[in-house]
Every structure is written in C-alpha cells, then in structure tokens.
Design a protein around this motif. Sequence first.
Motif, PDB file in Angstrom:
ATOM      1  N   SER A 289      36.970   7.180  34.834  1.00 21.81           N
ATOM      2  CA  SER A 289      37.476   7.751  33.576  1.00 21.81           C
ATOM      3  C   SER A 289      38.983   7.544  33.435  1.00 21.81           C
ATOM      4  O   SER A 289      39.500   7.406  32.313  1.00 21.81           O
ATOM      5  CB  SER A 289      37.151   9.247  33.506  1.00 21.81           C
TER       6      SER A 289
ATOM      7  N   LEU B  68      31.794   1.335  33.453  1.00 22.17           N
ATOM      8  CA  LEU B  68      32.238   1.848  32.151  1.00 22.17           C
ATOM      9  C   LEU B  68      31.055   2.338  31.320  1.00 22.17           C
ATOM     10  O   LEU B  68      31.103   3.416  30.712  1.00 22.17           O
ATOM     11  CB  LEU B  68      32.996   0.755  31.389  1.00 22.17           C
TER      12      LEU B  68
ATOM     13  N   GLU C 295      38.862   0.688  25.259  1.00 21.93           N
ATOM     14  CA  GLU C 295      39.697   1.809  25.665  1.00 21.93           C
ATOM     15  C   GLU C 295      40.628   1.457  26.817  1.00 21.93           C
ATOM     16  O   GLU C 295      41.457   2.276  27.228  1.00 21.93           O
ATOM     17  CB  GLU C 295      38.818   3.002  26.053  1.00 21.93           C
ATOM     18  N   LEU C 296      40.484   0.255  27.366  1.00 18.97           N
ATOM     19  CA  LEU C 296      41.398  -0.219  28.397  1.00 18.97           C
ATOM     20  C   LEU C 296      41.716  -1.688  28.141  1.00 18.97           C
ATOM     21  O   LEU C 296      41.054  -2.343  27.335  1.00 18.97           O
ATOM     22  CB  LEU C 296      40.816  -0.027  29.798  1.00 18.97           C
TER      23      LEU C 296
ATOM     24  N   ILE D  18      32.216   4.675  28.384  1.00 17.41           N
ATOM     25  CA  ILE D  18      33.580   4.234  28.065  1.00 17.41           C
ATOM     26  C   ILE D  18      33.524   2.849  27.424  1.00 17.41           C
ATOM     27  O   ILE D  18      32.935   1.914  27.983  1.00 17.41           O
ATOM     28  CB  ILE D  18      34.456   4.185  29.332  1.00 17.41           C
TER      29      ILE D  18
ATOM     30  N   ARG E 103      40.996   4.534  31.381  1.00 16.74           N
ATOM     31  CA  ARG E 103      41.355   4.501  29.954  1.00 16.74           C
ATOM     32  C   ARG E 103      42.859   4.287  29.797  1.00 16.74           C
ATOM     33  O   ARG E 103      43.672   4.969  30.413  1.00 16.74           O
ATOM     34  CB  ARG E 103      40.950   5.803  29.273  1.00 16.74           C
TER      35      ARG E 103
END
Length: 334
Positions: free
Chosen positions: A129, A152, A161-162, A157, A132
Amino acid sequence: MYNKKIVLLTLLAVLLISCANGGSKEPDVKKIARIRVGYMPDFSGTSAAAIALEKGFFEEENLNVSLIRFLDGPSEIDAMLLNNLEFAYIGHGAHTLAIKGKVNVLFPNSLSKSEQIIARAESQINTISDLRGKTVGTQFGTSSEILLNLALKTLGINQNELNIVNMDGPTIVSSMLNKTIDAAAVQAPYTFNVLKNLGDEAKTIVNTIDYSDAGAFPSSWIVTPEYQANNPDIVNRFSRAILKAMNYRTQNMDEAVAIVAKQNNTDTNAVNLEKETAVWLSGDDIQNAYIDGTASKWYKSQQNIFIYTKAITNSVDINNYVQIKYMNDNIFNK
C-alpha cells in the motif's frame, strides 16, 4: 582357382558378420548437430545447460552446443524468431509469448521463489500500500513485473497510483543504489545485488511465495514450433541431455553451484544464495508431473495469473503450447 577360393571365403565371412549383426542394417549413428542455447546469468537460468555441457550430456547426444547469455526471456524469444537461437530458458513472465503461440514449452525447469519487491528504507515503504505515489522500477514482460501487478491487484491498487518505470536488471540495481527509484520489482541475481549493496538501507516487502495460493511461477525450456516440427530428433536429444542434467543438479547441488559460478565467472558464495530462489525440479519430477497431470495444473495456474493481471486476455488450452503429449510419447514413455 586359389584366388577364387579366397574370394569365396571372404564373401562368406562378410555374410556371416552381416547376419551376426542382424542383417545389412547399418549402425544407428547420430549426426552431430550444432545448436545455440540461450541462458540467463543466475542459478535457475544457467544450471541445467551448464551442467549438461560440463558433464558431457550434450556430447553424449552428439550435440555441439554454444551457450549464449541473455538478460531476459523476451530478448531470447526475439532471437529465436530471427533464427539466431534454437533453444532457450525463460522465466515466468515470458510465458505469455508461449501462450500467444510464438514458442513451445518443452518442460519446466523450476518453480520460482526468486521474484521480490524491494524498497529503500528512506522511502518509508513497509507494505504494498505504501507504493502509492512512489517510483518503482521493473522490467516489463518479466516475472517480476507480474509479481508487482499481482501484488497491486490483490489490494485493488491501480497502476496509475504509482510511477512504474521499465528498466532492465542492471539498471534497476544502479537506480536503487543511486536513489533514483524508491523500490524495485526484480528477480535474482539482481535481488542479491541490491540487498548486498544497500544492506540495512533496503528490505524485501513481498516475494513470490507470498502469492503461492494465486498460482505457480514456473521457468521453462522452450523451442519454436517451426524448429520442433522440422527437427524432432534434435529436440529429443536436447531434451534428454537437459533432463539428465536436471537429475544431476538435484543430486549434486554443491557441484552445480560451482559449475554455475564457473560459467558466469561469479563468486561461489553468491551463487550458493540463489539455491533458495526456486523449487528445483529433476527430470524424474517432470516425468511424473507430465504423466499424472500436475504439470498441467502448474501451467493452468500460471495462465490464471496472467489473466488476473491482464497480461493475456483469454485462457488457452495448455496442450496448445506445453509439449506434454510430445514429451510423453517421445521421451518419457520410451
């Protein structure tokens, strides 16, 4: 008259020798075949081929082998499609290209425990998590990218987001050391390079084993469909040599480590660490797995991972590319 008797006696001797050898059938002599075999510079990607070369298993099959080093499976497959390589070892990620019909899987080499997601301590990443908003290096199309995607997905996720950067293994190592990325999804031997050089400044967040319930990560030996169709005898000879080497590997692990270190000109202690990166299959293991259906489950599970991570979109019959029937008919049941 004397000369005629000699001729008759000579002919009779030849006839008797011929009959003793089963008639006029000539002995079965294998023609020497020159082949190029792709390998990768870690224990998993080197051991079977290097052992087969070192212990003479290729020579026993009249194979003149050149081992060619690669850093990833997709590059090997590109070389095979250009007819610059006959056989190769691939890790988990490159099996997507086998599923798409570019190559055939002859048999697995191991079940990987190699892939890891490693974070630099100062980036304050303790869990998936925490990725991110961070910059993560991985090589697209490899088993390490698959691990990252699976990790992910499990937590919902989105990749957006990254910041995921495509880079090869050596670049990942230098980028971690230079602090240009926060974390990396990477496989051995690069995992060892990162952890050794960074020490307490880096730690493993997850590895393949953390997702073992989701599926298997096999590595495999491959050939193109065209080469297999046109050269079945050479494929059989190559398979026998590699399977014999895999049996030797499981029975002589310390010697296998030394052979890999010699082939790759690396430190024996570093190679010894790589023994923990996979479940090492023997030729006998593969024979049993092909006959009882276990191997089909491995590759089906692998496909499920690819579908889950959208590396492929549709399920494909395992027998379309994994040569289970071929190996059972031509190697295991002979």
